[in-house]
Design an enzyme around this catalytic site. Structure first.
Site, PDB file in Angstrom:
ATOM      1  N   HIS A   1      31.514   4.181  -6.089  1.00 55.19           N
ATOM      2  CA  HIS A   1      31.166   3.910  -7.493  1.00 55.19           C
ATOM      3  C   HIS A   1      32.300   4.370  -8.418  1.00 55.19           C
ATOM      4  CE1 HIS A   1      28.895   4.055 -11.224  1.00 55.19           C
ATOM      5  NE2 HIS A   1      27.732   3.823 -10.635  1.00 55.19           N
TER       6      HIS A   1
ATOM      7  N   GLU B   1      32.987  -1.146  -8.778  1.00 55.59           N
ATOM      8  CA  GLU B   1      32.420  -0.478  -7.616  1.00 55.59           C
ATOM      9  C   GLU B   1      32.525  -1.360  -6.381  1.00 55.59           C
ATOM     10  OE1 GLU B   1      28.470   0.853  -8.788  1.00 55.59           O
ATOM     11  OE2 GLU B   1      29.117   0.780 -10.872  1.00 55.59           O
TER      12      GLU B   1
HETATM   13  C1  BG6 Z   1      25.650   1.466 -11.765  1.00 53.43           C
HETATM   14  C2  BG6 Z   1      24.382   0.714 -11.994  1.00 53.43           C
HETATM   15  O1  BG6 Z   1      26.135   1.195 -10.482  1.00 53.43           O
HETATM   16  O2  BG6 Z   1      25.411   2.867 -11.886  1.00 53.43           O
HETATM   17  C3  BG6 Z   1      23.842   1.056 -13.369  1.00 53.43           C
HETATM   18  O3  BG6 Z   1      24.628  -0.674 -11.856  1.00 53.43           O
HETATM   19  C4  BG6 Z   1      23.665   2.563 -13.501  1.00 53.43           C
HETATM   20  O4  BG6 Z   1      22.602   0.401 -13.577  1.00 53.43           O
HETATM   21  C5  BG6 Z   1      24.979   3.237 -13.171  1.00 53.43           C
HETATM   22  O5  BG6 Z   1      23.254   2.883 -14.815  1.00 53.43           O
HETATM   23  C6  BG6 Z   1      24.934   4.760 -13.237  1.00 53.43           C
HETATM   24  O6  BG6 Z   1      23.929   5.273 -12.430  1.00 53.43           O
HETATM   25  P1  BG6 Z   1      23.616   6.828 -12.423  1.00 53.43           P
HETATM   26  O7  BG6 Z   1      22.474   7.003 -11.466  1.00 53.43           O
HETATM   27  O8  BG6 Z   1      24.870   7.509 -11.951  1.00 53.43           O
HETATM   28  O9  BG6 Z   1      23.283   7.195 -13.841  1.00 53.43           O
END
Ligand code: BG6
Length: 280
Positions: free
Chosen positions: A150, A253
């Site tokens: 990510h 990502e």
């Molecule tokens: C992304 C998602 O990969 O991660 C989003 O597509 C999400 O919807 C984002 O808000 C962040 O997620 P988190 O759990 O780290 O707040």
């Protein structure tokens, strides 16, 4: 010289440095926190509000989403993006050029996902930074998983950024009721963007006109790419994300998400890898 020190939140951190650049990795979540190619600006973004605490994911860098991407498919009580990013991993070999980290199943992971596994993260610092997540199925049943590297990239200003490589791809638009759409031309961000591009193994390129920089993200073991920027309101709702920081980041990502579900047979493994480089 590679070294391991007590870092943010008291978690151990590895520092790698060679002629190609420098990398910093936390043992918490096997989280790559920083990557700076020699003579360049840092490539990764980490929020000034990031929290370094057991059980909490770090906002920025490269969180590892696994064994599921996003919300758990059936149980909303389970942690978003799986448990790998909130687990305590263990460093293996750490040199100036590479580091490995390992996570195996425990009572805590089996309570969330009842399968024996071994995860390995291999980080290699060369002209590109390679981040490779290998999941081994150590059980005697096939398992399925999704996930992502990510990556949060730093941009001079979001209005300066354009993303190429996904033209003509289909994507699921999470902010428009998961409607499926076709990407026309490069991506620019001027509102919340949360998309899963499907059926693509293409490399993506972030062109940053402000820094005259191109960041290229090539990949292996991935047929989906997520593009995310929370924009103003969602940023304001996140406690670990500064109100105006959406202007300085863009997530690209390297994923196994949506229809890109991976089945791993007993004794087999799957590797999801991102190869990140930049040119100015
Ligand atoms: C992304 C998602 O990969 O991660 C989003 O597509 C999400 O919807 C984002 O808000 C962040 O997620 P988190 O759990 O780290 O707040």
């Amino acid at each position: 010289m590679a070294k391991i020190v007590e870092g943010s939140g008291g978690f151990r951190e590895a520092y790698l440095q060679n002629a190609d650049g420098a990398v910093r990795i936390s043992e918490h979540g096997a989280h790559v926190l920083a990557y700076t190619p020699a003579g360049q600006h840092p490539l990764l973004w980490v929020s000034k509000e990031a929290v370094f605490r057991p059980g909490k994911a770090i906002r920025g860098g490269i969180p590892i989403c696994w064994p599921w991407f996003g919300d758990h498919p059936t149980d909303p009580e389970k942690p978003a993006h799986g448990f790998a990013r909130i687990s305590e991993w263990e460093f293996g070999d750490v040199t100036d050029d590479s580091a490995t980290l390992r996570l195996t199943d425990s009572d805590a992971t089996r309570a969330l996902w009842p399968h024996p596994f071994e995860l390995q993260l291999a980080v290699t610092l060369g002209e590109t930074l390679t981040v490779a997540l290998t999941a081994h199925n150590r059980g005697d049943e096939p398992v399925t998983c999704t996930g992502a590297l990510h990556s949060y990239f730093a941009v001079s200003k979001i209005s300066n950024a354009r993303v190429r490589g996904l033209q003509g791809c289909e994507y699921i638009d999470s902010i428009d009721n998961d409607t499926q759409k076709t990407q026309r031309g490069p991506i620019s961000v001027s509102q919340e963007v949360d998309r899963i591009y499907i059926d693509t193994d293409a490399a993506t390129v972030i062109r940053d006109a402000g820094l005259s920089r191109e960041i290229t993200i090539a990949k292996r073991g991935s047929r989906s790419t997520v593009v995310w920027n929370p924009w103003i309101e969602k940023a304001a709702r996140m406690a670990d994300f500064g109100n105006d920081e959406y202007e300085r980041m863009l997530c690209i990502e390297t994923a196994n998400a949506a229809n890109d579900v991976i089945e791993i047979l007993p004794g087999k493994s799957h590797t999801l890898a991102a190869e990140i480089s930049s040119s100015t």
